[in-house]
Write an enzyme that holds these catalytic residues in place. Structure first.
Site, short mmCIF file in Angstrom:
data_model
loop_
_atom_site.label_atom_id
_atom_site.label_comp_id
_atom_site.label_asym_id
_atom_site.label_seq_id
_atom_site.Cartn_x
_atom_site.Cartn_y
_atom_site.Cartn_z
N SER C 20 0.76 -1.44 -0.03
CA SER C 20 -0.05 -0.15 -0.07
C SER C 20 0.91 1.10 0.11
CB SER C 20 -0.85 -0.15 1.19
OG SER C 20 -1.64 1.05 1.10
N ASN C 68 9.91 7.97 3.87
CA ASN C 68 9.01 8.74 3.23
C ASN C 68 8.21 9.09 4.34
OD1 ASN C 68 5.95 7.84 3.26
ND2 ASN C 68 7.16 5.78 3.12
N CYS C 129 0.92 3.58 10.15
CA CYS C 129 1.62 4.76 9.39
C CYS C 129 2.44 5.73 10.49
CB CYS C 129 0.66 5.56 8.56
SG CYS C 129 1.76 6.86 7.84
N LYS C 164 -2.67 -4.42 9.27
CA LYS C 164 -1.06 -4.17 8.94
C LYS C 164 -0.35 -3.71 10.01
CE LYS C 164 1.70 -2.15 5.25
NZ LYS C 164 1.69 -1.47 4.13
N GLY C 242 8.78 -6.08 2.90
CA GLY C 242 9.90 -5.16 3.45
C GLY C 242 10.98 -5.56 2.69
N GLY C 243 11.32 -4.62 1.56
CA GLY C 243 12.46 -4.50 0.63
C GLY C 243 12.64 -5.66 -0.19
#
Lengths: 302, 262, 302, 262
Positions: C20, C68, C129, C164, C242-243
């Site tokens: 997302s 970010n 977030c 999440k 994750g990556g």
């Protein structure tokens, strides 16, 4: 140009130190680095008795860093005092001894032994190693446990005490405050972040210990953030570390609020990294006309 | 002070499938090198930070260049295989020599047996070149694809016997099958290769009551003895570590077989 | 070769999804990737009303990754239902909508609106977030708060609910259990790790928000470890991320216990990464004779 | 499907201190390119994953090669500056063209004023080449060290006026000082350069009551409009974002000055 910094009454010629466990007791790096140039050598963790550590493989390479699960192998305090301290005494650098244990009494035993050794400038208490079952990180992930062991150690320590914090927590500021309130003279962070690597072809864990501590440039942004949050939460000085490879990285930690910095995994990538970092800090100070390095500490702005 | 040095790639060619032969010329003359020592090779790929520990295969007479024979085992050695002389990728950064190497004096004047398996063969070349003794050299390969690399080089310094798992070349089986089949008698063994082979060599040496010096491998980080990443269990408490562990990078990579618990 | 996986009764043609916030609603990537090949498109988080997000700079590059602090800018549920859902409906892929909010009621409003949209296969609730002041991560760093909001959302949701999780916690297993006990149908992890970058020459934060979420290959070992720990703590399926940059990374997450994987920051490095990952998984299955991809889930051994 | 493509480096030379002139030839013919569009350049350095957004300076006639003029601003552009034709580093991976570019049709047949400041000058070249109009081109440089780069190129397509902060070349001061001093009259402005310059251009255009199209810069991640990293405040609710924000990478980089709140 003045690169001196003072932590808990101890003055260091410059803020460049070595991260515990990445530099032994300096012997192995003495042929690559002039130890006299370092602000301090922080030794590999030492316990009351010898520890054999974990089975191999103990290390694994990951993107921009590495995982380690050494398990605090160390020769024990007796050999350490007979061999490592006399070696380090030959150099004009400060000695900070990292102390590990399984029980509070283990830590206290080592702290008391070190109290009789005036060459030891400070003690760093490792309550954040993710690779040993008992003790260690158990103390570092719970604020009450952290404050309890900090109090107990301060009761027996003759040297100033640095509590080394674990990044594997929800609220680093809360942990920092707990240590400060319990009497810690300084904090060091971050220790490694628990990680894992799997060999997809063998379908096995890359480390015998399954998980290991992540270090290297990959974790730097997390370390800078935690140093910043901790520095705003407490008044005691902070030694910052996490992926520092050069002078610019070191300055970033100072600006975030660290009073000193430690070089860890990057010693393995270039054995001369500690001197590279020091040279880089001095270059930055000249370039930006910084007279006193203390002017950089926590100087970041919006 | 010692430091990492830049070395120019003089030759880098594939001598068997995924096995490369590289000669490099460091910017400064090399120190004295013992057979069995290794170097750490650093990569340009910034996602791969740790040095690749690679055994020294050979050193030229005036010690201005050294040879490493390596297998592509991952992204790091793959990057190495792409180096070409005289272009933007035509040099490598290296640290070393590291470790102790094979004890030449132990074998001098004796009937020596040098055993190498697969990518453990390279360090035997400099050993065979420098060792003043009667040399029987037994090398083992997976199959006919890889069979033969370094064989001619070794033949200059001793009698070479070959074993292949699939029997395509030399004795069918492993290196010890070849030793037995050829009825090779020796006073001392030097060996480098995969762990199962080294265990077999250790058992064989004990059976014969002769000493064996074996070169071990393990995942390494610093390569200089500081991180304690690459250890091997020892039968005695080790003088440096003060526990039953020795550091392969600095106390090794060569150990007397009886010292280590493999 | 069967790459199908099923999560909470929903069957996906393959386990490759989009993380997302890194893939919009698919429009921007439709010219680079055949969306019909993806197991699912997980949309950018949507709120009950439009959110303008944070001031710029919102992104910064770091070693092996990025930070970010977008601040969940989104057009709001009305525009999302009128424009984004109809667009995604054109493709033969599953739609998972990521939901964000400041209060529990915000989340519930969006969840109820989405309940009337049969094209939406699942809901992913963003309680992790790190870049918005209220709500979001506050729910994700406390087990009771997480269980509270999970229960409330389950009470109103018509589609299966994925919670999440935030990696910025001491004990990911505890959080995973809290969500499972509160009725979550699945979990996705990890969201970004709070990090910071400082411009040492300007002595300013690289992000207007000071801190931002770290993503990219740098965090993969931490993500794999948390997926492994969560998978051992709960029975509900896990979507790992994750990556992830290629099929090998994806397989590593599957072996650690994930039933599906999401591609995040690497979409920015190569807009075709999702297809690269799918191709890589299929190559691995052929090479290792894996008939059913489900045989890989949690298959790591000592 | 669009994708990243590999491009061979044909020329890469320093044309002013830390300012490089690079021509690259993508493996496939370029699509139609509008002046003001940019490309994302990816690096070999795996610690630097995000594309460098660089404006397109020029495209050759048959659209087989394009030119970018960039300044070394960090590790990424430094790596680019080391690329040499015909060696292991002789190619780059690029994505694009990206963004919208300058609206040529708005200026056709009019008296146009093209304003560029420092590293904002490059995109004006392709614009000047393609724009069918009367062109007054004003370029500003820091000082005599950088003064003049691309000046001769631009002179082929219009009258060029120079301003330098230190007065070493042309008008002393900024680009608008030059516009006023030279009494340049225009119906429309195209501009690219640092934010303070763009704010001044916007104010000047409003004062003159003429439209100005300005190219904006911001930290970017994806470059294709997905991540919402690079936004600029807009005066109206934007049709796509549904908030007062537009994406510089896709809705821009060129905006009509009145649309954006800078």
């Amino acid at each position: 140009m003045n690169t001196q910094i003072t932590i808990a009454g101890v003055t260091f010629k410059n803020p460049v130190m070595t991260a515990s466990g990445t530099f032994g007791s300096g012997m192995e790096y003495a042929e690559f680095v002039d130890l006299n140039r370092l602000g301090a050598v922080v030794t590999k963790g030492v316990a009351n008795v010898p520890w054999p550590g974990n089975p191999t493989p103990r290390v694994a390479e990951v993107y921009g860093g590495m995982l380690n699960a050494i398990g605090l192998q160390n020769p024990g305090i007796d050999v350490f005092l007979e061999r490592d301290i006399p070696f380090l005494k030959q150099f004009d650098t400060k000695i900070i001894v990292n102390v590990c244990g399984r029980t509070v009494q283990d830590y206290v035993d080592v702290v008391e032994r070190l109290g009789d050794e005036p060459a030891v400038a400070m003690l760093e208490i490792n309550v954040s190693c993710p690779n040993v079952k008992e003790g260690a990180i158990a103390f570092g992930q719970n604020a009450d446990a952290l404050s309890g062991i900090t109090r107990e150690i301060k009761r027996h320590a003759r040297q100033p005490v640095i509590m080394k914090l674990s990044p594997n927590v929800t609220d680093i500021a809360k942990m920092a405050k707990a240590a400060e309130e319990a009497g810690a003279d300084a904090l060091s962070l971050i220790n490694t972040i628990t990680g894992m690597k799997i060999d997809i072809h063998k379908r096995k864990f890359a480390l015998a210990n399954r998980t290991g501590g992540l270090s290297g440039p990959a974790i730097k942004p997390i370390a800078v953030r935690m140093v910043y949050q901790a520095a705003r939460a407490v008044k005691i000085p902070i030694i910052g570390m996490g992926g520092i490879a050069n002078g610019e990285d070191a300055v970033e930690f100072l600006l975030a609020g660290a009073s000193a910095v430690s070089v860890g995994a990057m010693n393995f990538v270039d054995p001369c990294t500690t001197e590279v970092v020091l040279d880089g800090i001095e270059y930055y100070m000249r370039r930006h006309d910084v007279e006193n390095i203390s002017d950089l500490i926590g100087a970041v702005e919006d | 002070m010692k430091r990492r040095v830049s070395a120019e790639v003089i030759i880098n060619r594939e001598i068997a499938p995924a096995i490369y032969d590289m000669w490099i010329q460091p910017v400064q003359k090399l120190p004295e090198i013992n057979p069995g020592q290794f170097i750490g090779v650093f990569l340009k790929d910034k996602s791969l930070l740790l040095p690749r520990p690679l055994s020294i295969c050979e050193v030229n007479a005036d010690r201005t260049a050294l040879r490493i024979v390596y297998r592509i085992a991952g992204a790091g050695t793959h990057e190495m295989s792409l180096r070409r002389p005289n272009d933007g990728l035509g040099y490598v950064t290296v640290l070393g020599p590291l470790g102790n190497g094979f004890p030449l004096e132990k074998g001098e004047g004796k009937r020596t047996l040098l055993i190498g398996g697969g990518i453990g063969i390279p360090p035997l070349l400099e050993l065979a070149k420098r060792l003043k003794a009667e040399k029987q050299i037994v090398v083992g390969y997976q199959n006919c694809n890889t069979a033969g690399f370094l064989q001619r080089d070794l033949a200059q310094y001793g009698t070479v016997h070959v074993a292949t798992e699939d029997g395509s070349v030399g004795t069918k089986g492993n290196v010890l099958d070849a030793v037995r089949q050829k009825r090779i008698e020796a006073d001392l063994i030097y060996a480098c290769g995969p762990m199962p082979m080294l265990r077999a060599v250790k058992a064989y040496a004990q059976e014969k009551g002769i000493p064996a010096y074996i070169s071990l491998e393990e995942r390494m980080a610093c390569g200089v003895g500081a991180c304690l990443g690459c250890v091997v269990k020892t039968n005695q408490v080790h003088h440096h570590t003060n526990v039953n562990n020795a550091r392969i990078c600095t106390d090794g990579p060569v150990f007397e077989a009886d010292e280590v618990d493999i």
